[in-house]
Design a protein around this motif. Structure first.
Motif, PDB file in Angstrom:
ATOM      1  N   ILE A 208       0.592  -1.054   0.213  1.00 21.11           N
ATOM      2  CA  ILE A 208       0.175  -0.281   0.256  1.00 21.11           C
ATOM      3  C   ILE A 208       0.927   1.192  -0.477  1.00 21.11           C
ATOM      4  O   ILE A 208       2.346   1.656   0.609  1.00 21.11           O
ATOM      5  N   VAL A 210       0.077   5.572  -0.246  1.00 20.79           N
ATOM      6  CA  VAL A 210      -0.771   6.787   0.189  1.00 20.79           C
ATOM      7  C   VAL A 210      -0.084   7.624  -0.061  1.00 20.79           C
ATOM      8  O   VAL A 210       1.688   8.249   0.931  1.00 20.79           O
ATOM      9  N   ILE A 215      -4.576   6.961  -2.315  1.00 24.13           N
ATOM     10  CA  ILE A 215      -4.256   5.977  -2.284  1.00 24.13           C
ATOM     11  C   ILE A 215      -3.439   5.464  -3.462  1.00 24.13           C
ATOM     12  O   ILE A 215      -4.675   5.223  -4.320  1.00 24.13           O
ATOM     13  N   PHE A 218      -2.292  -0.217  -4.119  1.00 22.98           N
ATOM     14  CA  PHE A 218      -3.358  -0.943  -2.844  1.00 22.98           C
ATOM     15  C   PHE A 218      -3.262  -2.400  -3.881  1.00 22.98           C
ATOM     16  O   PHE A 218      -4.134  -3.133  -4.100  1.00 22.98           O
ATOM     17  N   THR A 221      -1.541  -6.673   0.787  1.00 16.93           N
ATOM     18  CA  THR A 221      -1.619  -6.420   2.453  1.00 16.93           C
ATOM     19  C   THR A 221      -1.640  -7.275   3.615  1.00 16.93           C
ATOM     20  O   THR A 221      -2.028  -6.659   4.522  1.00 16.93           O
ATOM     21  N   SER A 241      -7.802  -3.310   4.326  1.00 15.10           N
ATOM     22  CA  SER A 241      -9.079  -2.438   3.785  1.00 15.10           C
ATOM     23  C   SER A 241      -8.512  -0.848   3.682  1.00 15.10           C
ATOM     24  O   SER A 241      -7.770  -0.674   4.195  1.00 15.10           O
ATOM     25  N   ARG A 242      -8.798  -0.328   2.663  1.00 12.70           N
ATOM     26  CA  ARG A 242      -8.882   1.084   2.232  1.00 12.70           C
ATOM     27  C   ARG A 242     -10.071   1.676   3.520  1.00 12.70           C
ATOM     28  O   ARG A 242      -9.414   2.887   3.398  1.00 12.70           O
ATOM     29  N   ILE A 245      -7.484   2.429   6.032  1.00 10.30           N
ATOM     30  CA  ILE A 245      -6.474   3.544   5.346  1.00 10.30           C
ATOM     31  C   ILE A 245      -7.302   4.840   6.245  1.00 10.30           C
ATOM     32  O   ILE A 245      -6.693   5.792   6.763  1.00 10.30           O
ATOM     33  N   LYS A 246      -9.059   5.317   5.899  1.00 12.02           N
ATOM     34  CA  LYS A 246      -9.203   6.271   5.636  1.00 12.02           C
ATOM     35  C   LYS A 246      -9.713   6.282   7.211  1.00 12.02           C
ATOM     36  O   LYS A 246      -9.342   7.506   7.655  1.00 12.02           O
TER      37      LYS A 246
END
Length: 361
Positions: A208, A210, A215, A218, A221, A241-242, A245-246
């Motif tokens: 990943i 950023v 992002i 990805f 993982t 998962s994305r 990240i958020k």
């Protein structure tokens, strides 16, 4: 004599007799009918009753107005009293908050001073210091700790002072050295970051990545993630998962393996990484929140053979590091400060990589 007395009485009664004679002949009410007098009298009574009613209503209105005014004054007084109490409570809470902030600042400064004293005892005085608008950077040689390499302690004043840079700002690229990334961004400090792979003659970041909150890759993982959130705090670990990240509000990040410390506790080193000596690039943060960057040279006979991750864990705990992660090492390990590369990369020169972490002064 008697005649004189009659005459005298006649003179006395003359005015009264004149009045009777006048009214008898010119009675001012003689032309008015008795019905008209009654009606006039009734009108006068009704008018007086109306006046009395109006006066009563006015007295009632005055009384109600006075009552409302009294109640309003009581309400206003109550509100004023509550407002004063709330103001006092607010000022009291604000004072307590100020005391907490001041105590926290003193504690943080005391912690920083203790860590600085600890590092000075273990490593000697900093070999370089930068007191910038966005950050304070202190650089130490690791020679006193028994290693060939360098360490930086960084305090951010501006969370945007730390960046993850893609090589030439491209996902697929020919790579970029750490010093090139630092110079093009105007950074005072830089280290190499995440791992990468080669495909069709181009280099790609693994896992990943950023950049400025976006992002950009990805992939796998299963590789540990290392990043910085909106406050400039180090975050990381296993991300699947994305959405994670958020939720973590990550602004900058890359991937490598493994995790070394969590809350000051050693993490298990996977078998493929265990008890092997290599050049290392490590990142973490001290117990007071200041960031930690470290590069150890290796694979150079007569200079340094490197360090195992198990040894690094022990040393990091001695340095008062709370959380720490392993970044891409080997020939990628590079420590740049104040215009030049301080360490000795294992290949004799810098390697082109896909991501670098830079710190603005």
């Amino acid at each position: 004599m008697l005649i004189r007395i009659y005459i005298f009485l006649l003179f006395l009664l003359a005015p009264i007799l004149g009045i009777f004679l006048f009214f008898g002949q010119n009675n001012p009410y003689s032309s008015l009918e008795s019905g008209s007098l009654v009606e006039g009298h009734m009108e006068i009574l009704e008018h007086n009753e109306m006046i009395r009613s109006n006066l009563f209503v006015k007295r009632e209105l005055i009384t109600e107005t006075q009552l409302l005014s009294h109640v309003s004054n009581e309400i206003l007084g109550f509100m004023q009293e509550n407002a004063n109490e709330e103001l006092l409570d607010y000022l009291e809470q604000q004072e307590k908050l100020n005391l907490i902030v001041e105590a926290s600042a003193r504690h943080q400064q005391k912690s920083a001073d203790l860590i600085d004293s600890l590092l000075a005892t273990m490593l000697g005085d900093p070999i370089g210091q930068t007191f910038g608008e966005n950050s304070i950077v202190k650089v130490y040689s690791l020679q006193e700790a028994g290693y060939r390499g360098y360490m930086a302690k960084v305090r951010l004043h501006n969370p945007n002072a730390i960046k993850m840079l893609l090589a030439n700002d491209e996902i697929a690229s020919n790579g970029e050295t750490t010093s090139q990334a630092a110079k093009r961004s105007g950074a005072v400090l830089a280290i190499n970051a995440g791992g990468f792979t080669s495909q069709n003659g181009k280099l790609y970041p693994i896992g990943i990545t950023v950049i400025d909150g976006e992002i950009v890759t990805f992939y796998d993982t299963s590789i540990s993630f290392i990043g910085f959130n909106k406050k400039g705090h180090l975050v990381g670990g296993n991300v699947n998962s994305r959405e994670q990240i958020k939720e973590m509000e990550v602004q900058q990040g890359a991937s490598f393996h493994p995790i070394l410390l969590k809350q000051g506790v050693k993490q298990n080193i996977p078998a493929r990484w265990a008890n092997t000596r290599h050049p290392r690039t490590l990142i973490g943060h001290f117990t007071n929140g200041d960031l930690f960057f470290m590069v150890v040279d290796g694979r150079r006979e007569g200079w340094s053979t490197g360090v195992t991750l198990e040894e690094a864990q022990d040393k990091l705990i001695e340095f008062n590091i709370r959380d720490a992660y392993n970044l891409d090492g080997g020939g990628s390990s590079t420590f740049y400060y104040d215009g030049k590369v301080l360490n000795k990369p294992s290949a004799g020169q810098e390697r082109r990589v896909t991501t670098n972490i830079v710190v603005m002064p």
